[in-house]
Design a protein around this motif. Structure first.
Motif, PDB file in Angstrom:
ATOM      1  N   ASN A  79       3.720   6.926   2.584  1.00  0.00           N
ATOM      2  CA  ASN A  79       3.091   5.367   2.262  1.00  0.00           C
ATOM      3  C   ASN A  79       1.660   5.291   2.886  1.00  0.00           C
ATOM      4  O   ASN A  79       2.028   5.249   4.470  1.00  0.00           O
ATOM      5  CB  ASN A  79       4.390   4.480   2.514  1.00  0.00           C
TER       6      ASN A  79
ATOM      7  N   TYR B 190       0.539   3.048   4.819  1.00  0.00           N
ATOM      8  CA  TYR B 190       0.771   1.716   4.524  1.00  0.00           C
ATOM      9  C   TYR B 190       2.044   1.263   5.546  1.00  0.00           C
ATOM     10  O   TYR B 190       2.827  -0.436   6.144  1.00  0.00           O
ATOM     11  CB  TYR B 190       1.103   0.734   4.151  1.00  0.00           C
TER      12      TYR B 190
ATOM     13  N   THR C  96       3.291   1.817  -3.586  1.00  0.00           N
ATOM     14  CA  THR C  96       2.176   1.859  -2.599  1.00  0.00           C
ATOM     15  C   THR C  96       2.361   3.788  -2.168  1.00  0.00           C
ATOM     16  O   THR C  96       1.898   3.874  -1.371  1.00  0.00           O
ATOM     17  CB  THR C  96       1.127   1.650  -1.827  1.00  0.00           C
TER      18      THR C  96
ATOM     19  N   TYR D 245       4.832   6.918  -6.076  1.00  0.00           N
ATOM     20  CA  TYR D 245       4.747   5.230  -6.210  1.00  0.00           C
ATOM     21  C   TYR D 245       5.861   5.291  -7.560  1.00  0.00           C
ATOM     22  O   TYR D 245       6.073   6.160  -8.189  1.00  0.00           O
ATOM     23  CB  TYR D 245       3.728   4.812  -7.180  1.00  0.00           C
TER      24      TYR D 245
END
Length: 351
Positions: free
Chosen positions: A231, A233, A277, A281
Motif C-alpha cells: 500500500n 500509504y 488502496t 485491493y
C-alpha cells in the motif's frame, strides 16, 4: 519476560478438562499490518474495549500422550471441525518453545461462539485468547510458580501468537497492545490494561452490533495485513495511528464523547481505506454497510444523540453510545428502517 527455562519442567501424570470464556473486542484505535520477518508484531499500537455477551467458550480436554504422534481434535458446536485444525496446529507449533510440556499431552478442543465466526467480529481474538487461558491453567496444574499478573501476561503473549488482537481479549475494559511512547508499560509482545484514569462517561458504554453479513470474509484479516506493505500509504497510516492514540488518551481523560466518537469513526474509515488502496485491493464493506453508516450520521444530526460507529475488518457495524442515552438510541434502532439493512442485532456493552 518469557523464559526458555520452562523446558526443564518435569511433567507429572496429569489430565483433566478446563473451561474458559473469553470476550471478543472492538478496537477504537486500529492496527493494520505486521512487521516483516516477525511473528505477530504490529506496525502500530492499538486500543480496544472488551465486549460483554460477545464471547467464545472453550473446553480443553488433555490427557497423557502415549504414542509417537500427538493427537489434537477440534470440535465446534459439538461437531468436529477439520478446517479449524491447521490454525490450531500452527498455534501449538509457535508456542511450543514457551510451553514445551504441551508435547506430552493429547488434546480435544470443544468450542463455540455467541456470534458468527470469521465475519469481522474478532472471533479469532476470543477463541485464541480462550485457548491461551486454558493452556495457562495447565501450567498452574503443573505447579509452576508465578503470580497472577504473570499468568495474564503470558496468556496474552501466547494468545498473540495465535491471533494478534487475541492478546487484548485476555483483559476486560480498555486494553492496549503495541509500544507507544505515551503509554507506560505498552509493548509489542503482550497487551496491558489501559494504565491511566478515564472519565466516567467511558466506563459505561453500550455496544450494539448490526450484523450485515454473517458469512466468512472472502479476504482474511491475515491476508489483509500482508497486503499492507504493497500500500503506497502504509507509512502515513502508521504515523496517523500513533497521533490518534495521543488524541485518544486526551479524550479518555477529559470526557468529550463527541470527539471520541468522531475519532473512532475516522479510525474505522481509515482502515477500510487501507484495504481499498492495498495491492491487491479489496472491499470488506457491503452496500448495506454504507446505508447504515449514512443512517447513523443522519440520526445523529437530527437528534444530537451521541451514537457513533466503528468497524473491524468486515461488513458489520458496531454502534457505541453512552449508557445514559441507551433508551432513545435503542428505540431508534428498532423503530427505524435500519433493521432492513441487517440480518441480526446483537446488544452488548463495553465491559
Amino acid at each position: 519476560m518469557i523464559k526458555k527455562c520452562w523446558n526443564t519442567i518435569k511433567i507429572k501424570s496429569v489430565e483433566g478438562e478446563i473451561l474458559k470464556k473469553s470476550p471478543s473486542n472492538i478496537a477504537i484505535i486500529k492496527y493494520w499490518g505486521k512487521q516483516k520477518n516477525q511473528i505477530q508484531i504490529p506496525l502500530n499500537s492499538s486500543m480496544s474495549y472488551s465486549l460483554g455477551s460477545i464471547y467464545t467458550v472453550t473446553k480443553l480436554i488433555f490427557y497423557p500422550r502415549k504414542g509417537k504422534q500427538q493427537l489434537i481434535r477440534v470440535f465446534y458446536y459439538g461437531k468436529e471441525k477439520i478446517s479449524f485444525l491447521p490454525k490450531i496446529l500452527k498455534f501449538f507449533k509457535r508456542i511450543s518453545y514457551y510451553c514445551s510440556y504441551l508435547k506430552h499431552f493429547n488434546f480435544i478442543i470443544n468450542t463455540y461462539n455467541t456470534f458468527p465466526h470469521s465475519s469481522g467480529l474478532a472471533s479469532s481474538a476470543s477463541s485464541m485468547s480462550a485457548l491461551a487461558l486454558c493452556i495457562m491453567e495447565i501450567e498452574k496444574k503443573l505447579q509452576i510458580t508465578f503470580n497472577k499478573e504473570f499468568f495474564f501476561q503470558k496468556a496474552s503473549f501466547l494468545a498473540r501468537l495465535g491471533s494478534g488482537s487475541a492478546c487484548r481479549s485476555i483483559y476486560s475494559g480498555l486494553v492496549v497492545w503495541g509500544y507507544h511512547k505515551s503509554i507506560i508499560g505498552s509493548n509489542n509482545l503482550y497487551a496491558i490494561p489501559y494504565p491511566y484514569k478515564i472519565h466516567r462517561i467511558f466506563k459505561k458504554i453500550r455496544n450494539t452490533i448490526l450484523i450485515i453479513d454473517d458469512q466468512p470474509k472472502y479476504v482474511s484479516s491475515s491476508d489483509g495485513h500482508k497486503f499492507m506493505f504493497n500500500n503506497p500509504y502504509y507509512k502515513e497510516r502508521i504515523k496517523c495511528a500513533n497521533q490518534n492514540m495521543d488524541k485518544m488518551i486526551y479524550l479518555l481523560k477529559t470526557g468529550n464523547f463527541q470527539k471520541f466518537g468522531e475519532l473512532i469513526e475516522y479510525e474505522a474509515l481509515n482502515i477500510h481505506a487501507m484495504m481499498m488502496t492495498s495491492n491487491p485491493y479489496f472491499l470488506c464493506m457491503k452496500p448495506s454497510t454504507l446505508k447504515v453508516l449514512y443512517k447513523v450520521w443522519q440520526f445523529r444530526k437530527i437528534s444530537n444523540h451521541n451514537v457513533f460507529f466503528t468497524l473491524d475488518a468486515g461488513a458489520n457495524v458496531h454502534l457505541l453510545y453512552p449508557n445514559q442515552e441507551q433508551q432513545d438510541i435503542m428505540k431508534w434502532i428498532y423503530s427505524s428502517d435500519l433493521l432492513y439493512n441487517c440480518k441480526k442485532i446483537i446488544n452488548s456493552y463495553c465491559k
